[in-house]
Design an enzyme around this catalytic site. Structure first.
Site, short mmCIF file in Angstrom:
data_model
loop_
_atom_site.label_atom_id
_atom_site.label_comp_id
_atom_site.label_asym_id
_atom_site.label_seq_id
_atom_site.Cartn_x
_atom_site.Cartn_y
_atom_site.Cartn_z
CG ASN A 94 6.98 4.35 -3.14
OD1 ASN A 94 7.94 3.57 -3.49
ND2 ASN A 94 5.81 3.91 -2.81
CG PHE A 98 13.52 -3.02 -2.57
CD1 PHE A 98 12.21 -2.75 -1.89
CD2 PHE A 98 13.60 -4.52 -2.96
CE1 PHE A 98 11.15 -3.55 -1.83
CE2 PHE A 98 12.45 -5.26 -2.70
CZ PHE A 98 11.42 -4.75 -2.60
CB SER A 158 8.15 -3.65 -3.90
OG SER A 158 8.51 -2.62 -4.67
CG ASN A 160 8.57 0.94 -7.16
OD1 ASN A 160 7.78 1.23 -8.07
ND2 ASN A 160 7.88 1.24 -5.77
CB THR A 161 12.38 -4.71 -7.26
OG1 THR A 161 12.81 -3.82 -6.36
CG2 THR A 161 13.59 -5.64 -7.81
CE LYS A 200 3.41 -4.09 2.30
NZ LYS A 200 4.10 -3.16 2.92
CG ASN A 229 3.92 -3.34 -1.25
OD1 ASN A 229 4.05 -2.24 -1.30
ND2 ASN A 229 4.83 -4.27 -1.18
C1 LIG Z 1 7.51 5.85 0.21
C2 LIG Z 1 6.94 4.47 0.15
C3 LIG Z 1 8.21 3.45 0.54
C4 LIG Z 1 7.45 2.30 0.80
N1 LIG Z 1 8.47 1.11 0.67
C5 LIG Z 1 8.21 0.02 1.14
C6 LIG Z 1 9.15 -1.21 1.43
O1 LIG Z 1 10.18 -0.89 1.35
N2 LIG Z 1 8.62 -2.53 1.44
C7 LIG Z 1 7.02 -2.55 1.79
O2 LIG Z 1 6.75 -3.81 1.86
N3 LIG Z 1 6.24 -1.56 1.69
C8 LIG Z 1 6.53 -0.36 1.44
N4 LIG Z 1 5.76 0.56 1.02
C9 LIG Z 1 4.15 0.23 1.29
C10 LIG Z 1 3.74 0.35 2.46
O3 LIG Z 1 4.34 -0.29 3.47
C11 LIG Z 1 1.98 0.09 2.41
O4 LIG Z 1 1.94 -1.30 2.12
C12 LIG Z 1 1.47 0.82 1.46
O5 LIG Z 1 2.03 2.13 1.18
C13 LIG Z 1 -0.17 1.07 1.59
O6 LIG Z 1 -0.30 1.86 2.89
P1 LIG Z 1 -0.86 3.23 3.06
O7 LIG Z 1 -1.67 3.44 2.00
O8 LIG Z 1 -0.93 3.22 4.60
O9 LIG Z 1 0.57 4.10 2.51
C14 LIG Z 1 6.14 1.93 0.81
C15 LIG Z 1 5.31 2.92 0.76
C16 LIG Z 1 5.74 4.08 0.44
C17 LIG Z 1 4.62 5.26 0.22
#
Ligand SMILES: Cc1cc2nc3c(=O)[nH]c(=O)nc-3n(C[C@H](O)[C@H](O)[C@H](O)COP(=O)(O)O)c2cc1C
Length: 330
Positions: A94, A98, A158, A160-161, A200, A229
């Site tokens: 992804n 934000f 993140s 993505n910023t 995080k 993350n």
């Molecule tokens: C679509 C998507 C959006 C996410 N948005 C955020 C976010 O806004 N802030 C954040 O701290 N982590 C965000 N994450 C990261 C997740 O909170 C998590 O740390 C990461 O995906 C690893 O866990 P997983 O393997 O169970 O997905 C996002 C993940 C995904 C897939």
């Protein structure tokens, strides 16, 4: 989500849903950084970015839900497409960036809680805010959410910023966390409840950077870490190289992240002598994956990609496995 919202809005169907998904058992209760979680399985940040669904999501059996990431001003995020499935890998990429309606909207919604599970607030900065002024953005979010969430997560990880992850460097990170702790401590002095503050981190930090993180936790006195993350790595994917390249930039989550996230947690836990509470995230798709994270030193787990691929029954499966494990220990 709208189906769940409708169903949860009707008393009878809500109780049917809760009966199917929620396990209420004292043995699952977990107390970490002064908060009592009904069970240790949470929803990771980014799913309920705008705090629109936490009341209904609680009916699926989560012990806690981390809302956000929110930023001071609303922002659209990156252009679509920005979310991609890699089904053969059990992964997602992804680059949402934000997208959120801004902290004020989230704060208003969080006033209307209909659940006794723990609710976190994950905070970030707007894309247009330069890193030198980032502290201001985190402060705005912290202050506006202080009375309506149970704990905070500072998101500097993140991918993505643009340049956000530079805030993970020792100096800016120390300054940011010290400022937030100063405000928190002034609130506590003024009689407000203490809200735990966590950081995080990215799974892409090297050992030296992880060592820095541990010293920063100690020096600033923050309450814990969320690890991890998404990753910018594309290593070990089964999806074809061409397909992965065509997707482009973004954070990879899900199964391919599992091992690295566990390594990071194990390292942080061992290096800190278990003194830093850790919330684990990264590739938890089964009860065994969750147990692996807890054995590596985490106190709580979060799911996102596993929730997408496995569905809500994953929450129950993890909690059932914990009960079995608990019995084995007695
Ligand atoms: C679509 C998507 C959006 C996410 N948005 C955020 C976010 O806004 N802030 C954040 O701290 N982590 C965000 N994450 C990261 C997740 O909170 C998590 O740390 C990461 O995906 C690893 O866990 P997983 O393997 O169970 O997905 C996002 C993940 C995904 C897939």
């Amino acid at each position: 989500m709208s189906l769940l919202k409708t169903a949860s809005g009707i008393g009878l169907t809500r109780s049917v849903i809760r009966k199917k998904f929620v396990i209420e058992d004292q043995r699952l209760k977990t107390t970490v950084f002064g908060l009592s979680f009904p069970n240790p399985v949470g929803l990771a940040a980014g799913f309920d970015k705008d705090a629109k669904h936490f009341n209904e999501l609680a009916d699926l059996g989560f012990g806690f839900i981390e809302t956000g990431t929110v930023t001071p001003l609303p922002q659209d995020g990156n252009p679509k497409p920005r979310l991609f499935r890699l089904p053969v890998d059990g992964a997602l990429i992804n680059r949402m960036g934000f997208n959120n309606e801004g902290v004020d909207k989230a704060a208003e919604r969080l006033k209307h809680r209909n659940t006794n599970i723990i609710i976190g607030g994950n905070i970030g900065k707007n894309k247009i805010t330069p890193n030198e002024e980032a502290i201001k953005d985190y402060l705005v979010c912290f202050e506006k959410l202080y009375d309506v969430v149970d704990y905070f997560v500072v998101n500097v990880s993140s991918p993505n910023t643009p340049d956000l992850r530079e805030l993970q460097d020792k100096k800016p990170l120390q300054a940011l966390l010290a400022k937030l702790m100063e405000v928190r401590n002034s609130y506590v002095k003024a009689g407000k409840k203490k809200k735990p503050l966590l950081l995080k981190i990215a799974p892409d930090l090297n050992t030296l950077q992880l060592d820095d993180i541990i010293s920063i936790v100690k020096e600033t006195g923050i309450d814990g870490l969320v690890a991890t993350n998404t990753t910018i790595s594309r290593e070990g994917l089964m999806t074809g190289e061409g397909e992965v390249k065509a997707i482009g930039n973004g954070g990879l989550s899900g199964r391919p992240l599992r091992q690295r996230a566990t390594e990071v947690i194990r390292y942080l836990s061992e290096k800190s002598g278990g003194s830093v509470p850790i919330i684990a995230a990264g590739g938890i798709h089964s009860a065994e994956d969750a147990l692996e994270k807890l054995r590596a030193g985490a106190s709580l787990v979060q799911i996102y990609t596993g929730f997408i691929y496995e569905g809500p029954s994953l929450i129950r499966k993890i909690n059932e496995a914990l009960l079995v494990e608990n019995k084995g220990n007695k």
